[in-house]
Design an enzyme around this catalytic site. Structure first.
Site, PDB file in Angstrom:
ATOM      1  CG  ASP A 278      14.429  -1.519   5.472  1.00  0.00           C
ATOM      2  OD1 ASP A 278      15.595  -1.823   5.763  1.00  0.00           O
ATOM      3  OD2 ASP A 278      13.623  -1.104   6.326  1.00  0.00           O
ATOM      4  CB  THR A 279      16.697  -5.754   3.932  1.00  0.00           C
ATOM      5  OG1 THR A 279      15.548  -6.384   3.346  1.00  0.00           O
ATOM      6  CG2 THR A 279      16.418  -5.426   5.386  1.00  0.00           C
TER       7      THR A 279
ATOM      8  CD  GLU B  35       8.503  -1.067  -2.582  1.00  0.00           C
ATOM      9  OE1 GLU B  35       7.387  -0.562  -2.312  1.00  0.00           O
ATOM     10  OE2 GLU B  35       8.800  -2.247  -2.328  1.00  0.00           O
ATOM     11  CG  ASP B  36       6.784   2.179   0.143  1.00  0.00           C
ATOM     12  OD1 ASP B  36       7.431   1.193  -0.271  1.00  0.00           O
ATOM     13  OD2 ASP B  36       6.069   2.130   1.169  1.00  0.00           O
ATOM     14  CB  ILE B  37      10.922   2.660   1.515  1.00  0.00           C
ATOM     15  CG1 ILE B  37      12.288   2.745   2.208  1.00  0.00           C
ATOM     16  CG2 ILE B  37      10.002   1.667   2.195  1.00  0.00           C
ATOM     17  CD1 ILE B  37      12.192   3.319   3.624  1.00  0.00           C
TER      18      ILE B  37
ATOM     19  CB  THR C 192      10.560  -6.566  -0.161  1.00  0.00           C
ATOM     20  OG1 THR C 192      10.417  -6.822   1.241  1.00  0.00           O
ATOM     21  CG2 THR C 192       9.190  -6.490  -0.804  1.00  0.00           C
TER      22      THR C 192
ATOM     23  CG  PHE D 120       9.937   2.685  10.902  1.00  0.00           C
ATOM     24  CD1 PHE D 120      10.130   1.431  10.353  1.00  0.00           C
ATOM     25  CD2 PHE D 120       8.673   3.252  10.847  1.00  0.00           C
ATOM     26  CE1 PHE D 120       9.074   0.737   9.767  1.00  0.00           C
ATOM     27  CE2 PHE D 120       7.614   2.580  10.266  1.00  0.00           C
ATOM     28  CZ  PHE D 120       7.817   1.321   9.722  1.00  0.00           C
TER      29      PHE D 120
ATOM     30  CE  LYS E 111      -3.777  -1.894   2.844  1.00  0.00           C
ATOM     31  NZ  LYS E 111      -4.463  -1.688   4.138  1.00  0.00           N
TER      32      LYS E 111
ATOM     33  NE  ARG F 230      -1.297   2.327   4.708  1.00  0.00           N
ATOM     34  CZ  ARG F 230      -0.243   1.630   4.295  1.00  0.00           C
ATOM     35  NH1 ARG F 230       0.664   2.212   3.552  1.00  0.00           N
ATOM     36  NH2 ARG F 230      -0.091   0.353   4.638  1.00  0.00           N
TER      37      ARG F 230
END
Length: 217
Positions: free
Chosen positions: A137-138, A133-135, A141, A186, A68, A199
């Site tokens: 991270d590692t 994609e929003d972010i 995903t 975060f 989302k 959000r």
């Protein structure tokens, strides 16, 4: 994989004071600071759209939104691409599609990726795909999603992410296009959430410990 330049936010960056921005009252005590104001996101998104247009030429493109958290960035990016199509002589024919993934519990990326929504992806065969994609991270995903898409034999896959996090847990993956490289905090807002909260916050902000405690799962 080639990566476009992005704006780097240093580890010691203190961001912007909350009182300088319009922050929903119910979130005021649960944020540390504003990391990226909405106006800066808008300008950077427009430039990313320009970079994508220049690299991907005039071939038809399927823009795949990762829900989302990516929906706001996706909508704004596609709007910029459509605006360019209206005024340029070599428009990119655009289609949109959606997939929903889950890899977070509270403020931790679990490393386990779950597909919990979205259409079947077999129609992507032979298509040029832009994952939005929003972010990152590692990076686990996105690597998972890329493997999942490759099964359907698209003509090409490019990835654009608004944010890329510097984290010791990174597997080294970098997207083709990125808006900002950020410290290992975060972040929430601009459709990024913490257990479905925040959000509705316009800016990208850093959640504080009180916020993590209040909105923990």
């Amino acid at each position: 994989m080639s990566q476009s330049k992005c704006i780097q936010i240093s580890d010691d960056d203190k961001g912007y004071p909350l009182e300088m921005f319009c922050i929903p009252k119910h979130y005021e005590n649960h944020l540390s600071h504003v990391m990226i104001p909405k106006g800066l996101i808008d300008d950077r998104t427009e430039k990313l759209a320009k970079d994508i247009k220049e690299k991907l030429s005039d071939e038809p493109l399927v823009c795949l939104c990762v829900l989302k958290g990516g929906y706001k960035f996706f909508a704004d990016l596609v709007d910029h691409l459509k605006s360019m199509n209206n005024v340029q002589n070599d428009p990119i024919p655009l289609k949109v599609d959606f997939i929903r993934l889950r890899s977070y519990v509270d403020d931790k990326s679990t490393g386990d990726v779950e597909v919990i929504g979205g259409d079947a992806l077999h129609h992507l065969e032979g298509k040029n795909v832009l994952i939005v994609e929003d972010i990152v991270d590692t990076g686990k995903t996105m690597q998972y999603l890329l493997r999942k898409l490759q099964v359907h034999n698209p003509k090409s896959i490019n990835v654009v992410s608004l944010l890329v996090k510097r984290t010791p847990l990174s597997v080294g993956y970098k997207p083709d296009f990125a808006g900002f490289e950020i410290p290992n905090h975060f972040v929430i807002g601009y459709a990024l959430d913490y257990n479905e909260y925040f959000r509705d916050l316009q800016h990208v902000c850093v959640i504080n410990e009180a916020g993590k405690l209040k909105y923990a799962s």
